[in-house]
Scaffold this motif. Structure first.
Motif, PDB file in Angstrom:
ATOM      1  N   LEU A  23       1.170  -9.223   0.226  1.00  0.00           N
ATOM      2  CA  LEU A  23       1.787  -9.389  -0.834  1.00  0.00           C
ATOM      3  C   LEU A  23       1.603 -10.747  -1.046  1.00  0.00           C
ATOM      4  O   LEU A  23       1.180 -11.244  -2.103  1.00  0.00           O
ATOM      5  CB  LEU A  23       3.176  -8.917  -1.286  1.00  0.00           C
ATOM      6  CG  LEU A  23       3.882  -9.388  -2.643  1.00  0.00           C
ATOM      7  CD1 LEU A  23       2.979  -8.911  -3.608  1.00  0.00           C
ATOM      8  CD2 LEU A  23       5.128  -9.061  -2.788  1.00  0.00           C
ATOM      9  N   ALA A  24       2.188 -11.759  -0.328  1.00  0.00           N
ATOM     10  CA  ALA A  24       2.050 -13.092  -0.399  1.00  0.00           C
ATOM     11  C   ALA A  24       0.763 -13.527  -0.538  1.00  0.00           C
ATOM     12  O   ALA A  24       0.269 -14.433  -0.945  1.00  0.00           O
ATOM     13  CB  ALA A  24       2.811 -13.508   0.634  1.00  0.00           C
ATOM     14  N   ALA A  25      -0.022 -12.998   0.406  1.00  0.00           N
ATOM     15  CA  ALA A  25      -1.491 -13.614   0.389  1.00  0.00           C
ATOM     16  C   ALA A  25      -2.270 -12.982  -0.977  1.00  0.00           C
ATOM     17  O   ALA A  25      -3.134 -13.881  -1.481  1.00  0.00           O
ATOM     18  CB  ALA A  25      -2.391 -12.879   1.572  1.00  0.00           C
ATOM     19  N   SER A  26      -1.774 -11.946  -1.620  1.00  0.00           N
ATOM     20  CA  SER A  26      -2.335 -11.530  -3.018  1.00  0.00           C
ATOM     21  C   SER A  26      -1.847 -12.204  -4.129  1.00  0.00           C
ATOM     22  O   SER A  26      -2.644 -12.244  -5.020  1.00  0.00           O
ATOM     23  CB  SER A  26      -1.953  -9.899  -3.176  1.00  0.00           C
ATOM     24  OG  SER A  26      -0.712  -9.890  -3.521  1.00  0.00           O
ATOM     25  N   PRO A  84      10.276 -12.480  -6.856  1.00  0.00           N
ATOM     26  CA  PRO A  84       9.099 -12.617  -6.683  1.00  0.00           C
ATOM     27  C   PRO A  84       7.939 -11.840  -7.813  1.00  0.00           C
ATOM     28  O   PRO A  84       8.715 -11.258  -8.405  1.00  0.00           O
ATOM     29  CB  PRO A  84       8.786 -11.813  -5.482  1.00  0.00           C
ATOM     30  CG  PRO A  84      10.041 -12.020  -4.799  1.00  0.00           C
ATOM     31  CD  PRO A  84      11.122 -12.045  -5.952  1.00  0.00           C
ATOM     32  N   PRO A  85       6.851 -12.526  -7.906  1.00  0.00           N
ATOM     33  CA  PRO A  85       5.963 -12.028  -8.802  1.00  0.00           C
ATOM     34  C   PRO A  85       5.882 -10.250  -8.336  1.00  0.00           C
ATOM     35  O   PRO A  85       5.993 -10.010  -7.229  1.00  0.00           O
ATOM     36  CB  PRO A  85       4.758 -12.511  -8.719  1.00  0.00           C
ATOM     37  CG  PRO A  85       4.961 -13.761  -7.979  1.00  0.00           C
ATOM     38  CD  PRO A  85       6.324 -13.505  -7.341  1.00  0.00           C
ATOM     39  N   ASN A  86       5.441  -9.744  -9.402  1.00  0.00           N
ATOM     40  CA  ASN A  86       5.328  -8.013  -9.253  1.00  0.00           C
ATOM     41  C   ASN A  86       3.977  -7.566  -9.435  1.00  0.00           C
ATOM     42  O   ASN A  86       4.167  -6.889 -10.531  1.00  0.00           O
ATOM     43  CB  ASN A  86       6.528  -7.576 -10.091  1.00  0.00           C
ATOM     44  CG  ASN A  86       6.767  -5.889  -9.832  1.00  0.00           C
ATOM     45  OD1 ASN A  86       6.025  -5.496  -9.101  1.00  0.00           O
ATOM     46  ND2 ASN A  86       7.736  -5.497 -10.266  1.00  0.00           N
ATOM     47  N   PRO A  87       2.932  -8.070  -9.115  1.00  0.00           N
ATOM     48  CA  PRO A  87       1.852  -7.552  -9.500  1.00  0.00           C
ATOM     49  C   PRO A  87       1.372  -6.072  -9.430  1.00  0.00           C
ATOM     50  O   PRO A  87       0.439  -5.611  -9.899  1.00  0.00           O
ATOM     51  CB  PRO A  87       0.788  -8.695  -8.629  1.00  0.00           C
ATOM     52  CG  PRO A  87       1.456  -8.660  -7.398  1.00  0.00           C
ATOM     53  CD  PRO A  87       2.956  -8.875  -7.906  1.00  0.00           C
ATOM     54  N   THR A  88       2.034  -5.473  -8.395  1.00  0.00           N
ATOM     55  CA  THR A  88       1.708  -4.003  -8.012  1.00  0.00           C
ATOM     56  C   THR A  88       2.496  -3.009  -8.845  1.00  0.00           C
ATOM     57  O   THR A  88       2.471  -1.801  -8.969  1.00  0.00           O
ATOM     58  CB  THR A  88       1.715  -3.845  -6.786  1.00  0.00           C
ATOM     59  OG1 THR A  88       3.080  -3.968  -6.427  1.00  0.00           O
ATOM     60  CG2 THR A  88       0.912  -4.653  -5.890  1.00  0.00           C
TER      61      THR A  88
END
Length: 134
Positions: A23-26, A84-88
């Motif tokens: 997740l952090a890498a994304s 944290p961002p929630n892109p998924t």
């Protein structure tokens, strides 16, 4: 791994933090929303996977309208409570904030939802705690 890659405004170092989790890498393509604001102005060492990922989440996440219980009590390294961002569509680490993730105990964050709670079991053979979704 943390590498100084340049200088930003105010001559502060610009860091490249190697993420630990997928997740952090994304989040690499998401621009930073804020500089790291350390509690009491005291910089911390990014010494493990929790601290590296939490720093990435802090810099790219959303400022919480109201801080979690731990942040209200002054726990964690960051001056602000950031989710944290929630892109998924699934909240990372069950909705914990960056400061609670930093501590290595995201389950203590009051932002965690009851629907995503986990139970802990102790395995005497491996001496590890296993998490099982309820």
């Amino acid at each position: 791994m943390v590498t100084v890659v340049g200088r930003g405004s105010g001559n502060f170092p610009v860091l490249h933090v190697t993420p630990n989790s997928q997740l952090a890498a994304s989040l690499r393509d998401i621009p930073c929303a804020r500089p790291i604001a350390w509690r009491n102005g005291t910089p911390r060492e990014l010494r493990n996977q929790w601290t590296r990922d939490a720093t990435i989440y802090f810099s790219r996440g959303e400022l919480a309208p109201e801080p979690c219980t731990s942040c209200v009590r002054g726990r964690g390294p960051f001056e602000q409570c950031v989710r944290p961002p929630n892109p998924t569509g699934q909240p990372p680490l069950r909705g914990a904030c960056a400061s609670c993730i930093w501590t290595g105990n995201p389950r203590t964050c009051s932002f965690r939802t009851s629907a995503s709670a986990v139970s802990l079991r102790y395995n005497p053979l491996t001496r590890l705690r296993l998490t099982w979704p309820l």
